[in-house]
Design a protein around this motif. Structure first.
Motif, PDB file in Angstrom:
ATOM      1  N   VAL A 167     -11.318  13.928  -6.712  1.00 27.48           N
ATOM      2  CA  VAL A 167     -12.482  12.665  -6.642  1.00 27.48           C
ATOM      3  C   VAL A 167     -13.378  13.340  -5.701  1.00 27.48           C
ATOM      4  O   VAL A 167     -14.855  13.072  -5.747  1.00 27.48           O
ATOM      5  N   GLN A 198       0.384  12.661   4.849  1.00 24.56           N
ATOM      6  CA  GLN A 198      -0.660  13.509   4.994  1.00 24.56           C
ATOM      7  C   GLN A 198      -0.415  14.995   4.932  1.00 24.56           C
ATOM      8  O   GLN A 198      -1.333  15.804   4.518  1.00 24.56           O
ATOM      9  N   GLY A 206      -3.149  -1.676  -8.515  1.00 22.99           N
ATOM     10  CA  GLY A 206      -4.365  -1.129  -8.514  1.00 22.99           C
ATOM     11  C   GLY A 206      -4.419   0.019  -7.604  1.00 22.99           C
ATOM     12  O   GLY A 206      -3.521   0.700  -7.520  1.00 22.99           O
ATOM     13  N   ARG A 264       3.318   0.697   3.320  1.00 26.78           N
ATOM     14  CA  ARG A 264       3.499  -0.519   4.247  1.00 26.78           C
ATOM     15  C   ARG A 264       3.015  -1.490   3.376  1.00 26.78           C
ATOM     16  O   ARG A 264       2.506  -1.612   2.209  1.00 26.78           O
ATOM     17  N   TYR A 289      -5.721   2.370  -4.085  1.00 31.87           N
ATOM     18  CA  TYR A 289      -6.116   2.297  -2.864  1.00 31.87           C
ATOM     19  C   TYR A 289      -6.766   3.685  -2.351  1.00 31.87           C
ATOM     20  O   TYR A 289      -5.852   4.803  -2.452  1.00 31.87           O
ATOM     21  N   TYR A 322       0.800  -1.166  -0.007  1.00 30.24           N
ATOM     22  CA  TYR A 322      -0.095   0.085  -0.064  1.00 30.24           C
ATOM     23  C   TYR A 322       0.892   1.041  -0.039  1.00 30.24           C
ATOM     24  O   TYR A 322       1.817   1.408   0.828  1.00 30.24           O
ATOM     25  N   GLU A 333      -8.832   6.386   0.464  1.00 30.81           N
ATOM     26  CA  GLU A 333      -9.331   6.344   1.940  1.00 30.81           C
ATOM     27  C   GLU A 333     -10.394   7.740   1.606  1.00 30.81           C
ATOM     28  O   GLU A 333      -9.833   8.854   1.574  1.00 30.81           O
ATOM     29  N   LEU A 334     -11.698   7.462   2.238  1.00 30.93           N
ATOM     30  CA  LEU A 334     -12.531   8.391   2.197  1.00 30.93           C
ATOM     31  C   LEU A 334     -12.988   8.628   3.741  1.00 30.93           C
ATOM     32  O   LEU A 334     -13.123   7.746   4.538  1.00 30.93           O
ATOM     33  N   THR A 335     -13.143   9.718   3.994  1.00 31.99           N
ATOM     34  CA  THR A 335     -13.637  10.095   5.298  1.00 31.99           C
ATOM     35  C   THR A 335     -15.097  10.648   5.154  1.00 31.99           C
ATOM     36  O   THR A 335     -15.271  11.533   4.303  1.00 31.99           O
ATOM     37  N   LEU A 336     -16.119   9.765   5.905  1.00 37.58           N
ATOM     38  CA  LEU A 336     -17.479  10.085   5.680  1.00 37.58           C
ATOM     39  C   LEU A 336     -18.036  10.928   6.876  1.00 37.58           C
ATOM     40  O   LEU A 336     -17.754  10.402   7.994  1.00 37.58           O
ATOM     41  N   VAL A 396     -19.014  12.982   1.861  1.00 31.00           N
ATOM     42  CA  VAL A 396     -17.351  12.727   1.975  1.00 31.00           C
ATOM     43  C   VAL A 396     -16.551  14.178   2.287  1.00 31.00           C
ATOM     44  O   VAL A 396     -16.512  14.908   1.342  1.00 31.00           O
ATOM     45  N   GLU A 397     -15.923  13.818   3.485  1.00 25.81           N
ATOM     46  CA  GLU A 397     -15.161  15.068   3.840  1.00 25.81           C
ATOM     47  C   GLU A 397     -13.928  15.248   3.124  1.00 25.81           C
ATOM     48  O   GLU A 397     -13.259  16.099   2.935  1.00 25.81           O
ATOM     49  N   SER A 398     -12.909  14.053   3.105  1.00 29.31           N
ATOM     50  CA  SER A 398     -11.918  13.964   2.274  1.00 29.31           C
ATOM     51  C   SER A 398     -11.554  12.797   1.720  1.00 29.31           C
ATOM     52  O   SER A 398     -12.146  11.761   1.806  1.00 29.31           O
ATOM     53  N   ALA A 399     -10.914  12.713   0.442  1.00 27.48           N
ATOM     54  CA  ALA A 399     -10.601  11.401  -0.129  1.00 27.48           C
ATOM     55  C   ALA A 399      -9.000  11.675  -0.351  1.00 27.48           C
ATOM     56  O   ALA A 399      -8.415  12.787  -0.899  1.00 27.48           O
ATOM     57  N   ARG A 400      -8.369  10.610  -0.261  1.00 27.78           N
ATOM     58  CA  ARG A 400      -6.759  10.351  -0.492  1.00 27.78           C
ATOM     59  C   ARG A 400      -6.648   9.204  -1.266  1.00 27.78           C
ATOM     60  O   ARG A 400      -7.382   8.300  -1.081  1.00 27.78           O
ATOM     61  N   ILE A 401      -6.060   9.087  -2.243  1.00 33.47           N
ATOM     62  CA  ILE A 401      -5.781   8.349  -3.292  1.00 33.47           C
ATOM     63  C   ILE A 401      -4.469   7.691  -3.318  1.00 33.47           C
ATOM     64  O   ILE A 401      -3.278   8.584  -3.383  1.00 33.47           O
ATOM     65  N   GLY A 402      -4.242   6.438  -3.149  1.00 32.04           N
ATOM     66  CA  GLY A 402      -2.926   5.859  -3.043  1.00 32.04           C
ATOM     67  C   GLY A 402      -2.945   4.717  -4.046  1.00 32.04           C
ATOM     68  O   GLY A 402      -3.762   4.630  -5.000  1.00 32.04           O
ATOM     69  N   LYS A 403      -1.758   3.904  -4.067  1.00 33.34           N
ATOM     70  CA  LYS A 403      -1.772   2.666  -4.973  1.00 33.34           C
ATOM     71  C   LYS A 403      -1.842   1.461  -3.969  1.00 33.34           C
ATOM     72  O   LYS A 403      -1.268   1.452  -2.959  1.00 33.34           O
ATOM     73  N   TYR A 404      -2.183   0.417  -4.676  1.00 29.16           N
ATOM     74  CA  TYR A 404      -2.145  -0.916  -4.051  1.00 29.16           C
ATOM     75  C   TYR A 404      -1.633  -2.012  -5.099  1.00 29.16           C
ATOM     76  O   TYR A 404      -1.814  -2.072  -6.263  1.00 29.16           O
TER      77      TYR A 404
END
Lengths: 81, 81
Positions: A22, A12, B40, A76, B42, A7, B44-47, A34-42
């Motif tokens: 997004v 931050q 792929g 990680r 990954y 991941y 993270e959404l804060t709702l 949706v208060e915040s969105a963070r995009i990463g890789k998997y």
């Protein structure tokens, strides 16, 4: 045969323009919660080895050298199998 | 406040050129044990909600409508908090 699940996330303190886009798109589609969105890789790597300890060290090196940009990204990983 | 962790992966039957490139790069860097790599996303959404059941249904809709292209991608998600 081991499987590594890696991941990679943007730190931050670093701006994530893709996440902001997004979030904006979700808002305009009516998902205002949706208060915040963070995009990463998997990433899923299949490793032809059974030595868990060595695999752990080598996947760490792969992350440091290629898979993550450690200046702006955190990573990680988990080993399975 | 709930956190949704969304994993979007390319379907097994679909070619993943980014994964092939990463595997090739790892091989040329000496990591010959990497048999395959799949890349792929990954997210993270804060709702801003506490209703877990409703959040589950709404995140599913977000995935179907925006976050994943269900023709070529699979998704799964977890809710936390």
């Amino acid at each position: 045969m081991l499987k590594a699940k890696v991941y990679v996330t943007i730190k931050q303190s670093v701006l994530d323009p893709q996440g902001v886009a997004v979030q904006g798109a979700l808002h305009s589609m009516g998902f205002g919660e949706v208060e915040s969105a963070r995009i990463g890789k998997y990433m899923e790597l299949t490793l032809d080895t059974t030595d868990r300890a060595e695999a752990e060290a080598r996947v760490k090196t792969m992350c440091e050298k290629l898979l993550a940009n450690t200046v702006v990204e955190d990573y990680r990983f988990e080993l399975e199998g």
